[in-house]
Design a protein around this motif. Structure first.
Motif, mmCIF file in Angstrom:
data_model
loop_
_atom_site.group_PDB
_atom_site.id
_atom_site.type_symbol
_atom_site.label_atom_id
_atom_site.label_comp_id
_atom_site.label_asym_id
_atom_site.label_seq_id
_atom_site.Cartn_x
_atom_site.Cartn_y
_atom_site.Cartn_z
ATOM 1 N N GLY A 71 0.718 -1.300 0.066
ATOM 2 C CA GLY A 71 -0.031 0.015 -0.024
ATOM 3 C C GLY A 71 0.956 1.314 -0.061
ATOM 4 N N ASP A 72 2.103 1.068 0.096
ATOM 5 C CA ASP A 72 2.887 2.270 0.034
ATOM 6 C C ASP A 72 3.450 2.513 -1.338
ATOM 7 N N VAL A 73 4.716 2.953 -1.583
ATOM 8 C CA VAL A 73 5.199 3.039 -3.067
ATOM 9 C C VAL A 73 5.346 1.704 -3.699
ATOM 10 N N LYS A 74 4.640 1.754 -4.935
ATOM 11 C CA LYS A 74 4.465 0.598 -5.705
ATOM 12 C C LYS A 74 5.586 0.561 -6.632
ATOM 13 N N THR A 75 6.520 -0.455 -6.440
ATOM 14 C CA THR A 75 7.672 -0.631 -7.330
ATOM 15 C C THR A 75 7.374 -1.816 -8.379
ATOM 16 N N VAL A 76 7.969 -1.725 -9.555
ATOM 17 C CA VAL A 76 7.913 -2.482 -10.766
ATOM 18 C C VAL A 76 8.823 -3.650 -10.195
ATOM 19 N N VAL A 77 9.824 -3.582 -9.608
ATOM 20 C CA VAL A 77 10.739 -4.725 -9.020
ATOM 21 C C VAL A 77 11.307 -4.327 -7.765
ATOM 22 N N HIS A 78 11.592 -5.106 -7.019
ATOM 23 C CA HIS A 78 12.615 -4.605 -5.745
ATOM 24 C C HIS A 78 13.207 -6.126 -5.510
ATOM 25 N N ALA A 79 14.440 -6.062 -5.938
ATOM 26 C CA ALA A 79 15.322 -7.208 -6.122
ATOM 27 C C ALA A 79 16.285 -7.174 -5.395
ATOM 28 N N ASP A 80 16.948 -8.331 -4.734
ATOM 29 C CA ASP A 80 18.061 -8.775 -3.853
ATOM 30 C C ASP A 80 19.033 -9.018 -5.122
ATOM 31 N N LYS A 81 20.170 -8.797 -4.557
ATOM 32 C CA LYS A 81 21.584 -8.941 -5.515
ATOM 33 C C LYS A 81 22.785 -9.372 -4.798
ATOM 34 N N THR A 82 23.676 -9.747 -5.580
ATOM 35 C CA THR A 82 24.929 -9.780 -4.885
ATOM 36 C C THR A 82 25.807 -9.254 -5.899
ATOM 37 N N LEU A 83 25.410 -8.999 -7.328
ATOM 38 C CA LEU A 83 25.838 -8.050 -8.388
ATOM 39 C C LEU A 83 26.150 -6.746 -7.712
ATOM 40 N N PHE A 84 27.009 -5.774 -8.060
ATOM 41 C CA PHE A 84 27.088 -4.422 -7.691
ATOM 42 C C PHE A 84 26.245 -3.686 -8.489
ATOM 43 N N SER A 85 26.025 -3.849 -10.031
ATOM 44 C CA SER A 85 25.165 -3.138 -10.777
ATOM 45 C C SER A 85 23.644 -3.433 -10.253
ATOM 46 N N MET A 86 22.714 -2.656 -10.408
ATOM 47 C CA MET A 86 21.272 -3.108 -10.083
ATOM 48 C C MET A 86 20.825 -3.808 -11.268
ATOM 49 N N LEU A 87 21.511 -4.018 -12.324
ATOM 50 C CA LEU A 87 20.765 -4.639 -13.510
ATOM 51 C C LEU A 87 21.163 -6.240 -13.325
ATOM 52 N N THR A 88 20.330 -6.578 -12.652
ATOM 53 C CA THR A 88 20.094 -8.176 -12.224
ATOM 54 C C THR A 88 19.333 -8.772 -13.271
ATOM 55 N N PRO A 89 19.158 -9.941 -13.577
ATOM 56 C CA PRO A 89 18.190 -10.621 -14.513
ATOM 57 C C PRO A 89 16.849 -10.070 -14.445
ATOM 58 N N GLU A 90 16.496 -10.102 -12.919
ATOM 59 C CA GLU A 90 15.123 -9.690 -12.727
ATOM 60 C C GLU A 90 15.011 -8.423 -13.428
ATOM 61 N N VAL A 91 15.684 -7.293 -12.738
ATOM 62 C CA VAL A 91 15.514 -5.986 -13.215
ATOM 63 C C VAL A 91 15.582 -5.867 -14.707
ATOM 64 N N ARG A 92 16.693 -6.462 -15.352
ATOM 65 C CA ARG A 92 16.607 -6.390 -16.821
ATOM 66 C C ARG A 92 15.364 -6.664 -17.349
ATOM 67 N N GLN A 93 14.609 -7.684 -16.887
ATOM 68 C CA GLN A 93 13.358 -8.324 -17.433
ATOM 69 C C GLN A 93 12.142 -7.163 -17.115
ATOM 70 N N ALA A 94 12.232 -6.644 -15.913
ATOM 71 C CA ALA A 94 11.200 -5.657 -15.682
ATOM 72 C C ALA A 94 11.321 -4.393 -16.392
ATOM 73 N N ILE A 95 12.695 -3.802 -17.097
ATOM 74 C CA ILE A 95 12.814 -2.909 -17.679
ATOM 75 C C ILE A 95 12.436 -3.083 -19.220
ATOM 76 N N ALA A 96 12.831 -4.569 -19.598
ATOM 77 C CA ALA A 96 12.372 -4.715 -20.759
ATOM 78 C C ALA A 96 10.865 -4.885 -21.170
ATOM 79 N N ALA A 97 10.173 -5.098 -20.040
ATOM 80 C CA ALA A 97 8.637 -5.152 -20.011
ATOM 81 C C ALA A 97 8.211 -3.701 -20.074
ATOM 82 N N GLN A 98 8.959 -2.810 -19.851
ATOM 83 C CA GLN A 98 8.536 -1.379 -20.094
ATOM 84 C C GLN A 98 8.353 -1.042 -21.683
#
Length: 201
Positions: A71-98
Motif C-alpha cells: 500500500g505504500d510506494v509501488k515498485t515495478v521490481v524490488h530485487a535482492d542482488k550480489t551484483l554491484f550493478s542493479m541490472l540483475t536478470p530480474e531488473v533487466r526483465q522488468a526494464i524490458a517489459a516497459q
C-alpha cells in the motif's frame, strides 16, 4: 495540451538499506532526497526499480522509504542482488517489459560502486541516465566527486533532484504541476540541507 518534457522517466533506488545508515556519509540526506523523488514518482506515475545488496546479511531497505510495505510506494521490481550493478536478470526483465528506452534517474549508494556500475550498464543498454547529486553518497565522501566526474565523462547527466523534477514536467500547465510544487515546497529545507552537504563541489 501540455506535454511533459521527459515522457519515460524511471526511478532507480540503489541499496538504501538500514544497516548502511551508520557507515554512509550523510545517509539521512540521501534518504530524504529519495523520499522526495518517490513521492514525485507516484504523482507523475513513473516506474520505480529498487534493489538491496545481499539482504540476508545486510538487511531490509530503510522503512521510511515505504518500499517494503503493502500500500505504500509501488515498485515495478524490488530485487535482492550480489551484483554491484542493479541490472540483475530480474531488473533487466522488468526494464524490458516497459517496452521503451527509459530516462533512468538513479539515487542510492555507493556512488563509486553500485551507482556507477548501474549507470554504466544502463548507458550501454541505450537508456538516458541521470544521477542525482543530492541523492547519492559513499562511505568516504571523497569518492563521490570522483565518481560523478567519471560518470559525466561517460555521458551520464549529473543533476539535482529539483532540476530533474522541473525538467520532467517541462510545463507549468501540466495537470500534476500543483502536486509536484507541493512536494518541492514541503521538502524545501531538506533539499537545501542535502545540497549543502552532498553537493559541495
Amino acid at each position: 495540451m501540455a506535454q511533459r518534457r521527459i515522457t519515460n522517466p524511471a526511478l532507480f533506488v540503489c541499496d538504501l538499506q538500514e544497516k548502511f545508515r551508520p557507515a554512509i556519509h550523510e545517509f539521512p540526506k540521501v534518504v530524504a532526497t529519495t523520499r522526495k523523488l518517490l513521492k514525485a514518482s507516484q504523482i507523475l506515475n513513473f516506474p520505480v526499480f529498487a534493489t538491496t545488496q545481499n539482504k540476508a546479511r545486510l538487511g531490509e531497505t530503510c522503512p521510511e522509504l515505504g518500499l517494503d510495505s503493502a500500500g505504500d510506494v509501488k515498485t515495478v521490481v524490488h530485487a535482492d542482488k550480489t551484483l554491484f550493478s542493479m541490472l540483475t536478470p530480474e531488473v533487466r526483465q522488468a526494464i524490458a517489459a516497459q517496452n521503451t528506452r527509459l530516462s533512468c534517474v538513479i539515487v542510492g549508494i555507493e556512488s563509486h560502486i553500485c551507482v556507477t556500475q548501474t549507470a554504466l550498464d544502463l548507458l550501454e543498454e541505450g537508456h538516458k541516465v541521470y544521477v542525482i547529486a543530492d541523492g547519492v553518497s559513499s562511505c568516504n565522501p571523497e569518492e563521490v566527486p570522483i565518481a560523478l566526474a567519471r560518470l559525466r565523462s561517460e555521458g551520464v547527466v549529473v543533476t539535482t533532484s529539483e532540476s530533474f523534477l522541473y525538467e520532467c514536467m517541462g510545463d507549468a500547465s501540466i495537470p500534476e504541476f500543483k502536486q509536484i510544487i507541493k512536494v518541492v515546497t514541503e521538502t524545501k529545507q531538506a533539499t537545501k540541507e542535502s545540497l549543502q552537504t552532498l553537493c559541495k563541489i
